[in-house]
Design a protein around this motif. Structure first.
Motif, PDB file in Angstrom:
ATOM      1  N   ALA A  59     -10.843  -2.882  16.052  1.00  0.00           N
ATOM      2  CA  ALA A  59     -12.273  -2.905  15.026  1.00  0.00           C
ATOM      3  C   ALA A  59     -12.168  -1.469  14.155  1.00  0.00           C
ATOM      4  O   ALA A  59     -12.109  -1.250  12.690  1.00  0.00           O
ATOM      5  CB  ALA A  59     -13.303  -2.776  15.356  1.00  0.00           C
TER       6      ALA A  59
ATOM      7  N   ARG B 118      -8.892   0.155  12.334  1.00  0.00           N
ATOM      8  CA  ARG B 118      -8.742  -0.893  11.279  1.00  0.00           C
ATOM      9  C   ARG B 118      -9.889   0.055   9.591  1.00  0.00           C
ATOM     10  O   ARG B 118      -9.359  -0.096   8.959  1.00  0.00           O
ATOM     11  CB  ARG B 118      -8.813  -2.388  11.102  1.00  0.00           C
ATOM     12  CG  ARG B 118      -7.259  -3.164  12.383  1.00  0.00           C
ATOM     13  CD  ARG B 118      -8.207  -4.619  12.222  1.00  0.00           C
ATOM     14  NE  ARG B 118      -7.306  -5.553  13.148  1.00  0.00           N
ATOM     15  CZ  ARG B 118      -7.012  -6.050  14.225  1.00  0.00           C
ATOM     16  NH1 ARG B 118      -8.329  -5.696  14.544  1.00  0.00           N
ATOM     17  NH2 ARG B 118      -6.270  -6.390  14.791  1.00  0.00           N
ATOM     18  N   ARG B 119     -10.788  -0.250  10.215  1.00  0.00           N
ATOM     19  CA  ARG B 119     -11.908   0.307   9.420  1.00  0.00           C
ATOM     20  C   ARG B 119     -11.396   1.822   9.123  1.00  0.00           C
ATOM     21  O   ARG B 119     -11.110   1.561   7.616  1.00  0.00           O
ATOM     22  CB  ARG B 119     -13.083   0.622  10.094  1.00  0.00           C
ATOM     23  CG  ARG B 119     -14.267   0.569   9.094  1.00  0.00           C
ATOM     24  CD  ARG B 119     -16.026   0.434   9.729  1.00  0.00           C
ATOM     25  NE  ARG B 119     -15.797   2.383  10.853  1.00  0.00           N
ATOM     26  CZ  ARG B 119     -15.350   3.231  10.070  1.00  0.00           C
ATOM     27  NH1 ARG B 119     -15.949   3.363   8.783  1.00  0.00           N
ATOM     28  NH2 ARG B 119     -15.864   4.895  10.848  1.00  0.00           N
TER      29      ARG B 119
ATOM     30  N   THR C 226      -1.909   5.304  15.994  1.00  0.00           N
ATOM     31  CA  THR C 226      -3.185   4.057  16.692  1.00  0.00           C
ATOM     32  C   THR C 226      -3.591   3.933  18.037  1.00  0.00           C
ATOM     33  O   THR C 226      -4.241   3.231  18.182  1.00  0.00           O
ATOM     34  CB  THR C 226      -2.399   2.398  16.600  1.00  0.00           C
ATOM     35  OG1 THR C 226      -2.565   2.697  14.603  1.00  0.00           O
ATOM     36  CG2 THR C 226      -3.498   0.782  16.684  1.00  0.00           C
TER      37      THR C 226
ATOM     38  N   ARG D   9       1.126  -1.367   0.553  1.00  0.00           N
ATOM     39  CA  ARG D   9      -0.024  -0.146  -0.102  1.00  0.00           C
ATOM     40  C   ARG D   9       0.977   1.373  -0.081  1.00  0.00           C
ATOM     41  O   ARG D   9       0.764   2.298  -0.294  1.00  0.00           O
ATOM     42  CB  ARG D   9      -1.203  -0.006   1.660  1.00  0.00           C
ATOM     43  CG  ARG D   9      -1.679  -0.869   1.045  1.00  0.00           C
ATOM     44  CD  ARG D   9      -3.361  -0.747   2.202  1.00  0.00           C
ATOM     45  NE  ARG D   9      -2.428  -0.719   3.475  1.00  0.00           N
ATOM     46  CZ  ARG D   9      -2.775  -0.657   4.387  1.00  0.00           C
ATOM     47  NH1 ARG D   9      -4.566   0.243   4.303  1.00  0.00           N
ATOM     48  NH2 ARG D   9      -2.700  -0.705   5.944  1.00  0.00           N
TER      49      ARG D   9
ATOM     50  N   GLY E  29      -8.391   2.588   8.287  1.00  0.00           N
ATOM     51  CA  GLY E  29      -7.453   2.633   8.097  1.00  0.00           C
ATOM     52  C   GLY E  29      -5.970   3.213   9.004  1.00  0.00           C
ATOM     53  O   GLY E  29      -4.753   3.316   8.343  1.00  0.00           O
TER      54      GLY E  29
ATOM     55  N   GLU F 144      -2.391  -1.501  11.365  1.00  0.00           N
ATOM     56  CA  GLU F 144      -2.540  -2.409  10.812  1.00  0.00           C
ATOM     57  C   GLU F 144      -3.241  -3.831  11.099  1.00  0.00           C
ATOM     58  O   GLU F 144      -3.586  -3.854  12.068  1.00  0.00           O
ATOM     59  CB  GLU F 144      -0.647  -2.636  11.619  1.00  0.00           C
ATOM     60  CG  GLU F 144      -0.085  -1.649  11.220  1.00  0.00           C
ATOM     61  CD  GLU F 144      -0.035  -1.999   9.426  1.00  0.00           C
ATOM     62  OE1 GLU F 144      -0.333  -2.465   7.964  1.00  0.00           O
ATOM     63  OE2 GLU F 144       0.812  -0.991   8.668  1.00  0.00           O
ATOM     64  N   GLY F 145      -2.993  -4.985  10.091  1.00  0.00           N
ATOM     65  CA  GLY F 145      -3.602  -6.328  10.831  1.00  0.00           C
ATOM     66  C   GLY F 145      -2.794  -6.244  11.771  1.00  0.00           C
ATOM     67  O   GLY F 145      -4.202  -6.948  12.515  1.00  0.00           O
ATOM     68  N   ASP F 146      -1.470  -6.978  12.246  1.00  0.00           N
ATOM     69  CA  ASP F 146      -1.512  -7.251  13.901  1.00  0.00           C
ATOM     70  C   ASP F 146      -0.701  -5.736  14.333  1.00  0.00           C
ATOM     71  O   ASP F 146       0.357  -5.219  14.391  1.00  0.00           O
ATOM     72  CB  ASP F 146      -0.214  -7.928  13.229  1.00  0.00           C
ATOM     73  CG  ASP F 146       0.526  -8.025  14.448  1.00  0.00           C
ATOM     74  OD1 ASP F 146       0.230  -7.814  15.341  1.00  0.00           O
ATOM     75  OD2 ASP F 146       1.572  -8.830  14.400  1.00  0.00           O
ATOM     76  N   PRO F 147      -1.735  -5.288  14.726  1.00  0.00           N
ATOM     77  CA  PRO F 147      -1.192  -4.099  15.984  1.00  0.00           C
ATOM     78  C   PRO F 147      -0.604  -4.282  17.500  1.00  0.00           C
ATOM     79  O   PRO F 147      -0.118  -3.365  18.040  1.00  0.00           O
ATOM     80  CB  PRO F 147      -2.938  -3.551  16.763  1.00  0.00           C
ATOM     81  CG  PRO F 147      -3.158  -4.911  16.778  1.00  0.00           C
ATOM     82  CD  PRO F 147      -3.100  -6.040  16.215  1.00  0.00           C
TER      83      PRO F 147
END
Length: 348
Positions: A204, A207-208, A185, A31, A210, A213-216
């Motif tokens: 959640a 992440r929504r 974050t 990305r 952006g 990260e997928g792994d926080p």
């Protein structure tokens, strides 16, 4: 290129070639890499002279057609990629941009790429952190050998120009400490929890939007904040990033109680990372209740802030900055402009 011959810098390369073209090789096409390529293409159309000459991934390589500004196709590229040294030589690259993940797995690749480029006189602009932490002195020596520059804005705060201030902006002002909330974050999650949300709900939503990260885990554990302040301290005081120790206080489900309690007192809980010149090679990340008037208290959503403590000049604060792939890509682009278009006259 013969032994002992140094690759021309961006300015020298353009002069040798007789044309105002500054070739850039991009490593990584996730990305952040895609957003960077889009911004570089826009700048090329606007006459910047920057041109994306190649894109490299773990499985393949794309080389731009000669004399065109064709955008790279969607991966996978044909592969396997050539060795980086061959790609740099073929494209006559002036800058290597690393849009690689900051993971232990990618560390060896990032280190090898950066050392190869720097020793060849190719400037390196990076968003990755892992190889900066483990190989700070090695990269520094490679840059010295090749007469090249390293810039790491995207690794220290994305769109927030914290690295620029640490490297040169507060130089000579007697900075003795750094205090920061450099992880958007964690700030976002703590604010959601302060309003009664759970950790799962906060993640959640992050992440929504952006933000997360997928792994926080690096964000919540404090490792990301610690890493960024380690890099800032290394720029400020010449520390070897690999020798810095850190202690962190994580954000957990139970942190919601402290976040709500702080809010009830008109304060905001923040994950604050700090370092001091008088305590060499140590960084700490604590969950602090910050009062109104504290720059960390004023942060909203995923914003970040860094305070450079300068006893004689007065504290200098930088805040804001987008926590997103676009923010990181813009930081990479800013650094690319800085290394490729260094001016040595007037106000430039």
């Amino acid at each position: 290129m013969s032994e002992g011959e140094r690759r021309p810098t961006a300015r020298e390369g353009a002069a040798v070639a007789g044309r105002a073209v500054i070739p850039v090789v991009l490593s990584g096409f996730g990305r952040v890499g895609r957003a960077y390529a889009d911004r570089l293409a826009q700048a090329s159309r606007e006459g910047s002279g920057l041109r994306l000459a190649a894109v490299r991934t773990g499985s393949g390589e794309w080389l731009a057609p000669s004399g065109t500004d064709a955008p790279p196709p969607s991966p996978p590229f044909t592969g396997p990629p050539a060795g980086l040294a061959a790609t740099l030589a073929l494209t006559r690259a002036a800058v290597l941009v690393q849009a690689l993940p900051s993971t232990p797995r990618a560390r060896a690749t990032a280190t090898a790429e950066a050392v190869t480029a720097l020793r060849s006189g190719v400037h390196v602009v990076t968003a990755a952190k892992a190889h900066l932490l483990s190989g700070w002195r090695e990269l520094e020596e490679a840059a010295r050998e090749g007469g090249a520059l390293i810039r790491l804005s995207a690794a220290t705060g994305a769109a927030l120009p914290a690295g620029d201030l640490a490297r040169s902006g507060v130089r000579g002002l007697g900075c003795r400490s750094v205090r920061a909330c450099p992880n958007g974050t964690s700030t976002f999650v703590l604010d959601v929890m302060a309003r009664g949300g759970t950790l799962a709900e906060a993640l959640a939503e992050a992440r929504r939007l952006g933000i997360a990260e997928g792994d926080p885990s690096a964000d919540l554990s404090g490792r990301d904040a610690a890493t960024k302040v380690v890099l800032l301290a290394a720029l400020l005081w010449g520390w070897d990033a690999a020798a810095v120790r850190w202690r962190t206080e994580p954000i957990e489900e139970s942190t919601a109680v402290a976040a709500c309690a702080a809010a009830g007192r008109g304060r905001r809980l923040r994950a604050v990372a700090s370092a001091a010149a008088g305590v060499p090679h140590e960084v700490r990340v604590r969950l602090e209740e910050t009062p109104a008037g504290d720059p960390m208290h004023a942060l909203a959503g995923p914003e970040k802030a860094v305070v450079y403590g300068c006893p004689e000049a007065g504290d200098i604060t930088v805040s804001g900055g987008r926590s997103s792939p676009l923010g990181a890509a813009l930081a990479l682009f800013k650094d690319t402009l800085e290394v490729a278009e260094r001016r040595r006259y007037g106000f430039g």
